[in-house]
Design a protein around this motif. Sequence first.
Motif, short mmCIF file in Angstrom:
data_model
loop_
_atom_site.label_atom_id
_atom_site.label_comp_id
_atom_site.label_asym_id
_atom_site.label_seq_id
_atom_site.Cartn_x
_atom_site.Cartn_y
_atom_site.Cartn_z
N PRO A 48 1.35 -1.12 -0.22
CA PRO A 48 -0.05 -0.18 0.08
C PRO A 48 1.13 1.35 0.00
O PRO A 48 1.81 1.20 -0.05
CB PRO A 48 -0.58 -0.54 1.37
N LYS A 49 0.42 2.13 -0.06
CA LYS A 49 0.83 3.76 -0.42
C LYS A 49 0.21 4.52 0.40
O LYS A 49 -1.11 5.31 -0.01
CB LYS A 49 1.15 4.13 -2.23
N GLN A 50 1.06 5.68 0.87
CA GLN A 50 -0.02 6.61 1.71
C GLN A 50 0.29 7.04 1.18
O GLN A 50 1.71 8.55 1.42
CB GLN A 50 0.71 6.27 3.34
N ILE A 51 -0.85 8.78 1.25
CA ILE A 51 -0.83 9.56 0.45
C ILE A 51 -1.34 10.54 1.17
O ILE A 51 -3.29 10.50 1.64
CB ILE A 51 -0.87 10.03 -0.65
N ASP A 52 -1.08 11.97 1.58
CA ASP A 52 -1.48 12.39 3.02
C ASP A 52 -2.28 11.95 4.00
O ASP A 52 -2.12 10.90 4.85
CB ASP A 52 -2.93 13.16 2.43
N CYS A 53 -3.69 11.99 3.37
CA CYS A 53 -5.45 11.42 4.29
C CYS A 53 -5.78 10.29 3.76
O CYS A 53 -6.86 9.79 3.86
CB CYS A 53 -6.07 12.63 4.66
N VAL A 54 -4.94 10.10 3.05
CA VAL A 54 -5.48 8.56 1.85
C VAL A 54 -4.60 7.49 1.80
O VAL A 54 -3.76 7.94 2.21
CB VAL A 54 -6.18 8.47 0.41
N GLU A 55 -4.94 6.22 1.55
CA GLU A 55 -4.16 4.85 1.60
C GLU A 55 -4.84 4.45 0.12
O GLU A 55 -5.84 4.18 -0.11
CB GLU A 55 -4.38 4.05 2.60
N ILE A 56 -3.59 4.25 -0.55
CA ILE A 56 -3.50 3.43 -1.55
C ILE A 56 -3.10 1.65 -1.48
O ILE A 56 -1.87 1.95 -1.60
CB ILE A 56 -3.01 4.43 -2.88
N GLN A 57 -4.55 1.14 -2.14
CA GLN A 57 -3.93 0.20 -1.44
C GLN A 57 -3.86 -0.97 -3.56
O GLN A 57 -4.67 -0.69 -4.05
CB GLN A 57 -5.49 -0.75 -1.23
N VAL A 64 -12.87 -15.54 -26.07
CA VAL A 64 -12.51 -15.59 -24.76
C VAL A 64 -11.50 -14.66 -24.67
O VAL A 64 -10.74 -13.68 -25.89
CB VAL A 64 -11.79 -17.37 -25.02
N SER A 65 -11.06 -14.12 -23.83
CA SER A 65 -10.31 -12.80 -23.17
C SER A 65 -9.52 -12.46 -21.88
O SER A 65 -9.73 -13.67 -20.93
CB SER A 65 -10.68 -11.23 -22.99
N LEU A 66 -8.04 -12.97 -21.61
CA LEU A 66 -7.37 -12.60 -20.95
C LEU A 66 -6.77 -11.65 -20.31
O LEU A 66 -6.55 -10.54 -21.89
CB LEU A 66 -5.87 -13.34 -21.63
N ASN A 67 -6.63 -11.13 -19.06
CA ASN A 67 -7.19 -9.87 -18.67
C ASN A 67 -5.71 -9.64 -17.51
O ASN A 67 -5.33 -10.64 -16.95
CB ASN A 67 -7.85 -9.45 -18.26
N ILE A 68 -4.73 -8.71 -17.71
CA ILE A 68 -3.40 -8.32 -17.28
C ILE A 68 -3.73 -6.82 -16.82
O ILE A 68 -3.76 -5.98 -17.58
CB ILE A 68 -1.97 -8.63 -16.99
N GLY A 69 -3.80 -6.20 -15.37
CA GLY A 69 -4.00 -4.50 -15.70
C GLY A 69 -3.05 -4.40 -13.80
O GLY A 69 -2.57 -5.14 -13.58
N LEU A 70 -3.92 -3.09 -13.78
CA LEU A 70 -2.76 -2.33 -12.57
C LEU A 70 -4.26 -1.85 -11.87
O LEU A 70 -5.09 -0.92 -12.43
CB LEU A 70 -2.04 -1.12 -12.36
N GLY A 71 -4.10 -2.35 -10.21
CA GLY A 71 -5.53 -2.01 -9.79
C GLY A 71 -5.50 -0.80 -8.80
O GLY A 71 -4.27 -0.88 -8.11
N TYR A 72 -6.74 -0.77 -8.29
CA TYR A 72 -6.30 0.26 -6.70
C TYR A 72 -7.55 0.38 -5.74
O TYR A 72 -8.98 -0.27 -6.41
CB TYR A 72 -5.97 1.53 -7.59
N GLU A 73 -7.41 0.92 -4.78
CA GLU A 73 -8.58 0.88 -3.99
C GLU A 73 -8.10 2.68 -3.25
O GLU A 73 -7.16 2.15 -2.43
CB GLU A 73 -9.38 -0.15 -2.91
N ILE A 74 -8.91 3.14 -3.05
CA ILE A 74 -8.11 4.84 -2.41
C ILE A 74 -9.45 4.48 -1.12
O ILE A 74 -10.24 5.06 -1.33
CB ILE A 74 -8.82 5.96 -3.55
N LYS A 75 -9.05 5.13 -0.24
CA LYS A 75 -9.94 4.54 1.09
C LYS A 75 -9.26 5.63 2.39
O LYS A 75 -7.89 5.78 2.63
CB LYS A 75 -8.96 3.18 2.15
N LYS A 76 -10.09 6.52 2.90
CA LYS A 76 -9.50 7.88 3.91
C LYS A 76 -9.20 7.09 5.03
O LYS A 76 -10.23 5.49 5.45
CB LYS A 76 -10.85 7.89 3.73
N ARG A 77 -8.16 7.69 5.38
CA ARG A 77 -7.20 7.03 6.25
C ARG A 77 -7.93 7.42 7.94
O ARG A 77 -9.20 8.82 7.40
CB ARG A 77 -6.49 7.47 6.68
#
Length: 252
Positions: free
Chosen positions: A190-199, A239-252
């Motif tokens: 996870p990454k912390q930025i100010d008052c939010v956490e990015i998972q 049929v599809s194969l999938n890869i990506g970069l996901g995120y979830e932004i939460k308030k701390r």
Amino acid sequence: MNKLNILFIAASVFVVKTAVAQNTDTAKYMGWRSHDISGAAQIQVTYRKGNTTQLNQDLNSVGLPSLASKDVWINLSMAHYNHNWIMEDGLGFSPWSSSSVNNLKATYSQYQAYFRAGYNVSQDIDFKLYPFVGLNFSAAILDIQDNARIQNVTNFSQEILNSTSSKVFYQPNFGIELGAGFDYFIKLKPKQIDCVEIQRNIPIGLRAGYYINTYASGWKIDNYSLQNGPSAKQSNVFVSLNIGLGYEIKKR
């Protein structure tokens, strides 16, 4: 080609605006959303067998060689999660197929924009399993290049009205997608930025279903409709194969 260009420009703007809206901190309940913001940017590679039999018959009738069917689509997409609901939108294309004879070249390509909605039925936080339904807007494009006639003059004014077989045909299509998706999430630090956490995470997944080509327009050149063109619909399993970069932004 004006209507076709407008279609894909509009689809592109819609995808960008949707992604921005998903990530923008809107003023709600003390400036914060009532739910966490989560989603993913993805690359999808899809296999769906195409049908170019009728198109090749028309090309062969005027002396042009057959075009190979291109069954692979390369897509860029965005996923948006809201509790168990999953929204996915994307833009894609199939690699070009071409054939030539006597300085006449035919090139065939396809483009698509799609929008899907699904519902996660899994209780496991490490993966999502969901049925989905989607709308698919696509177009097939046939580009004929008559190099022998285009390149037989050197003067600009002569080329303006030079007689040539070069032209671009296109066929708009609309379809419905019915299928199921699976995504497994590899968690990152996870990454912390100010008052939010990015998972952050890396989603690796699979999509499978059936594409129903409910509407296939007649072929067109500019805004002029043509009769008796290839009319075979492209309904088939995908049929599809999938890869990506996901995120979830939460308030701390």
